[in-house]
Structures are given as C-alpha cells and as structure tokens.
Design a protein around this motif. Structure first.
Motif, PDB file in Angstrom:
ATOM      1  N   ALA A  34       1.070  -1.163  -0.855  1.00 40.29           N
ATOM      2  CA  ALA A  34       0.432  -0.075  -0.234  1.00 40.29           C
ATOM      3  C   ALA A  34       1.052   1.679  -0.115  1.00 40.29           C
ATOM      4  CB  ALA A  34      -1.058   0.174   0.847  1.00 40.29           C
ATOM      5  N   THR A  35       0.332   2.315  -0.381  1.00 41.25           N
ATOM      6  CA  THR A  35       1.431   3.259  -0.263  1.00 41.25           C
ATOM      7  C   THR A  35       0.459   4.435   1.249  1.00 41.25           C
ATOM      8  OG1 THR A  35       1.043   4.027  -2.842  1.00 41.25           O
ATOM      9  CG2 THR A  35       1.578   5.552  -1.122  1.00 41.25           C
ATOM     10  N   GLU A  41       2.229  -3.993  20.866  1.00 44.12           N
ATOM     11  CA  GLU A  41       3.392  -3.826  20.957  1.00 44.12           C
ATOM     12  C   GLU A  41       3.484  -3.030  19.718  1.00 44.12           C
ATOM     13  OE1 GLU A  41       6.617  -6.346  22.779  1.00 44.12           O
ATOM     14  OE2 GLU A  41       4.703  -7.539  23.948  1.00 44.12           O
ATOM     15  N   ALA A  42       4.789  -2.410  19.866  1.00 47.89           N
ATOM     16  CA  ALA A  42       5.595  -1.995  18.507  1.00 47.89           C
ATOM     17  C   ALA A  42       6.665  -1.483  19.100  1.00 47.89           C
ATOM     18  CB  ALA A  42       4.559  -0.559  17.974  1.00 47.89           C
ATOM     19  N   ASP A  43       7.798  -1.777  17.758  1.00 47.00           N
ATOM     20  CA  ASP A  43       8.685  -1.425  17.856  1.00 47.00           C
ATOM     21  C   ASP A  43       9.347  -0.388  16.282  1.00 47.00           C
ATOM     22  OD1 ASP A  43      10.253  -2.280  20.171  1.00 47.00           O
ATOM     23  OD2 ASP A  43       9.997  -4.162  18.924  1.00 47.00           O
ATOM     24  N   TYR A  44       9.631   1.093  16.293  1.00 43.07           N
ATOM     25  CA  TYR A  44       9.567   1.890  15.318  1.00 43.07           C
ATOM     26  C   TYR A  44      11.118   1.595  15.151  1.00 43.07           C
ATOM     27  CZ  TYR A  44       5.003   2.586  17.468  1.00 43.07           C
ATOM     28  OH  TYR A  44       3.484   2.482  17.737  1.00 43.07           O
ATOM     29  N   LEU A  45      11.218   1.803  14.209  1.00 42.33           N
ATOM     30  CA  LEU A  45      12.938   1.693  13.684  1.00 42.33           C
ATOM     31  C   LEU A  45      13.366   3.011  13.022  1.00 42.33           C
ATOM     32  CD1 LEU A  45      12.634  -2.182  13.258  1.00 42.33           C
ATOM     33  CD2 LEU A  45      13.564  -0.720  15.357  1.00 42.33           C
ATOM     34  N   LYS A  46      12.134   2.941  12.169  1.00 42.68           N
ATOM     35  CA  LYS A  46      12.845   4.074  11.316  1.00 42.68           C
ATOM     36  C   LYS A  46      10.820   4.744  10.643  1.00 42.68           C
ATOM     37  CE  LYS A  46      16.461   1.973   9.048  1.00 42.68           C
ATOM     38  NZ  LYS A  46      17.327   1.856   7.189  1.00 42.68           N
ATOM     39  N   PRO A  47      10.926   6.545  10.276  1.00 46.92           N
ATOM     40  CA  PRO A  47      10.255   6.881   9.956  1.00 46.92           C
ATOM     41  C   PRO A  47       9.643   6.580   8.884  1.00 46.92           C
ATOM     42  CG  PRO A  47      11.717   8.400  10.486  1.00 46.92           C
ATOM     43  CD  PRO A  47      12.270   6.991   9.900  1.00 46.92           C
ATOM     44  N   LEU A  48       7.963   6.531   8.710  1.00 50.30           N
ATOM     45  CA  LEU A  48       7.822   5.931   7.590  1.00 50.30           C
ATOM     46  C   LEU A  48       6.177   7.585   7.134  1.00 50.30           C
ATOM     47  CD1 LEU A  48       6.626   3.744   5.469  1.00 50.30           C
ATOM     48  CD2 LEU A  48       4.983   2.891   7.180  1.00 50.30           C
ATOM     49  N   ARG A  49       6.522   7.879   5.864  1.00 50.06           N
ATOM     50  CA  ARG A  49       6.016   9.140   5.659  1.00 50.06           C
ATOM     51  C   ARG A  49       4.121   9.130   4.324  1.00 50.06           C
ATOM     52  NH1 ARG A  49       8.982  13.065   8.229  1.00 50.06           N
ATOM     53  NH2 ARG A  49      11.148  11.999   8.151  1.00 50.06           N
ATOM     54  N   PRO A  50       3.572  10.039   4.509  1.00 50.93           N
ATOM     55  CA  PRO A  50       2.732  10.214   3.570  1.00 50.93           C
ATOM     56  C   PRO A  50       3.198   9.958   2.344  1.00 50.93           C
ATOM     57  CG  PRO A  50       2.003  11.136   5.396  1.00 50.93           C
ATOM     58  CD  PRO A  50       3.302  11.262   5.622  1.00 50.93           C
ATOM     59  N   GLY A  51       2.449   9.052   1.690  1.00 50.71           N
ATOM     60  CA  GLY A  51       3.763   9.151   0.241  1.00 50.71           C
ATOM     61  C   GLY A  51       4.248   7.984  -0.173  1.00 50.71           C
ATOM     62  N   ASP A  52       4.832   7.134   1.044  1.00 56.10           N
ATOM     63  CA  ASP A  52       5.641   6.139   1.262  1.00 56.10           C
ATOM     64  C   ASP A  52       4.663   4.947   0.661  1.00 56.10           C
ATOM     65  OD1 ASP A  52       7.966   7.605   1.746  1.00 56.10           O
ATOM     66  OD2 ASP A  52       7.904   7.534   3.600  1.00 56.10           O
ATOM     67  N   GLU A  53       5.705   4.037  -0.197  1.00 57.06           N
ATOM     68  CA  GLU A  53       5.424   2.546  -0.316  1.00 57.06           C
ATOM     69  C   GLU A  53       5.564   1.763   0.632  1.00 57.06           C
ATOM     70  OE1 GLU A  53       5.824   1.519  -4.370  1.00 57.06           O
ATOM     71  OE2 GLU A  53       4.815   3.319  -4.876  1.00 57.06           O
ATOM     72  N   TYR A  54       4.731   0.743   1.048  1.00 62.43           N
ATOM     73  CA  TYR A  54       5.231  -0.556   2.269  1.00 62.43           C
ATOM     74  C   TYR A  54       4.429  -1.500   2.172  1.00 62.43           C
ATOM     75  CZ  TYR A  54       1.143   0.996   4.523  1.00 62.43           C
ATOM     76  OH  TYR A  54      -0.721   0.287   4.790  1.00 62.43           O
ATOM     77  N   GLU A  55       5.013  -2.284   2.651  1.00 62.03           N
ATOM     78  CA  GLU A  55       4.428  -3.543   2.817  1.00 62.03           C
ATOM     79  C   GLU A  55       4.084  -3.913   4.244  1.00 62.03           C
ATOM     80  OE1 GLU A  55       5.854  -8.262   1.441  1.00 62.03           O
ATOM     81  OE2 GLU A  55       6.965  -6.991   0.182  1.00 62.03           O
ATOM     82  N   VAL A  56       3.353  -5.211   4.065  1.00 58.82           N
ATOM     83  CA  VAL A  56       3.101  -5.277   5.744  1.00 58.82           C
ATOM     84  C   VAL A  56       2.566  -6.725   5.543  1.00 58.82           C
ATOM     85  CG1 VAL A  56       1.572  -5.439   7.661  1.00 58.82           C
ATOM     86  CG2 VAL A  56       1.819  -2.943   6.452  1.00 58.82           C
ATOM     87  N   ARG A  57       4.183  -8.077   6.167  1.00 55.63           N
ATOM     88  CA  ARG A  57       4.119  -9.081   6.360  1.00 55.63           C
ATOM     89  C   ARG A  57       3.111  -9.544   7.990  1.00 55.63           C
ATOM     90  NH1 ARG A  57       9.839  -9.677   3.709  1.00 55.63           N
ATOM     91  NH2 ARG A  57       9.725  -8.705   2.322  1.00 55.63           N
ATOM     92  N   VAL A  58       2.361  -9.667   7.310  1.00 56.25           N
ATOM     93  CA  VAL A  58       1.694 -10.796   8.944  1.00 56.25           C
ATOM     94  C   VAL A  58       2.058 -11.820   8.974  1.00 56.25           C
ATOM     95  CG1 VAL A  58      -0.552 -11.166   9.673  1.00 56.25           C
ATOM     96  CG2 VAL A  58      -0.337  -9.228   8.127  1.00 56.25           C
ATOM     97  N   THR A  59       2.639 -12.901   9.977  1.00 57.04           N
ATOM     98  CA  THR A  59       2.196 -13.402   9.939  1.00 57.04           C
ATOM     99  C   THR A  59       2.133 -13.817  11.507  1.00 57.04           C
ATOM    100  OG1 THR A  59       4.723 -13.071  11.409  1.00 57.04           O
ATOM    101  CG2 THR A  59       4.852 -13.924   9.064  1.00 57.04           C
ATOM    102  N   ILE A  60       2.154 -15.566  12.178  1.00 62.45           N
ATOM    103  CA  ILE A  60       1.811 -16.242  13.737  1.00 62.45           C
ATOM    104  C   ILE A  60       2.771 -16.691  13.837  1.00 62.45           C
ATOM    105  CG2 ILE A  60       0.229 -17.896  14.070  1.00 62.45           C
ATOM    106  CD1 ILE A  60      -1.057 -18.049  11.767  1.00 62.45           C
ATOM    107  N   LYS A  61       2.916 -15.377  15.786  1.00 66.05           N
ATOM    108  CA  LYS A  61       3.931 -16.136  16.272  1.00 66.05           C
ATOM    109  C   LYS A  61       3.333 -16.965  17.450  1.00 66.05           C
ATOM    110  CE  LYS A  61       6.016 -13.826  20.479  1.00 66.05           C
ATOM    111  NZ  LYS A  61       6.292 -12.913  21.194  1.00 66.05           N
TER     112      LYS A  61
END
Length: 129
Positions: free
Chosen positions: A3-4, A57-77
């Motif tokens: 998504a974007t 819970e979450a860990d934020y490692l780098k900024p993600l900005r509006p307009g950036d393309e990204y992928e979310v990988r969903v896995t079962i822990k």
C-alpha cells in the motif's frame, strides 16, 4: 499487503503517527485472513464468537511518511488454546521500519467468556505457522 501511506495518516511532523500503525496493521490483517482461508465474517462478524485484542506492542525503527510505499508482512507468532498472536513487519524501500505484535483471544458472544479457538479457524491458522 502492499500500500501507500495515505496523507491523513501523518502527524504534524510529516511521519505516520505511532497509533496509526495499528490501524494499518488491522487493515493488513483484514486482507490476509481471507487469503489464509478465513472469511472476513468468520473473524470480524461471527454470531457466536468474537476475537478482541488482548495485548499490543510495537517497535518503531525508521519513519514512514505519507506517500511512502510500504508492505506489511503478517505472520503468526503463536497459536494458543484460546488465543492467536500475530507479528506485523512494515517494510519500506527494502528496510524494516516497524514491527508490531498483537494478541487476540476468542470469546463467546454476547457474554465475552473465553473459548477455545474454533476448529475451522484453528485449522487455517495452524497451516500458516
């Protein structure tokens, strides 16, 4: 899920507001579950059970900005007796920008008493472990 980042997910600094990552993760889960064989209505609108969040819970490692393309990988822990734990890895430009974890518990409707993961759901989730 690819998504974007929508314009309205950013904060005044022009980065995704931390809480909005959970909205984006939820959207990814809504798209992923049917791909795994779990109809949307069986997770989000089943008449006999619900699957509310128990922990996030979450860990934020780098900024993600509006307009950036990204992928979310969903896995079962982990798949427990009455719960399931998901990992969400947000990737943009080849780098992991955030990691989220959510824990959901199955409950009977309407009294919200914990129940075992229903067999058809367990079967689909177990195949993705």
């Amino acid at each position: 899920m690819r998504a974007t980042v929508p314009f309205d997910e950013g904060d005044i600094e022009g980065i995704v507001f931390f809480g909005n990552y959970f909205r984006l993760a939820h959207r990814a889960l809504e798209q992923t579950l049917p791909q795994w064989g779990i109809p949307w209505k069986d997770w989000f609108k089943h008449p006999d059970w619900g699957v509310p969040l128990r922990h996030v819970e979450a860990d934020y490692l780098k900024p993600l900005r509006p307009g950036d393309e990204y992928e979310v990988r969903v896995t079962i822990k982990e798949l427990g007796e009455s719960s399931v734990h998901f990992n969400f890895e947000f990737i943009s430009q080849g780098a992991t920008v955030a990691r989220l974890k959510t824990s959901h518990v199955f409950v009977r409707r309407p009294d919200m008493v914990k129940i075992p993961v229903p067999d058809p759901i367990r079967k689909c989730l177990a195949e993705k472990l």
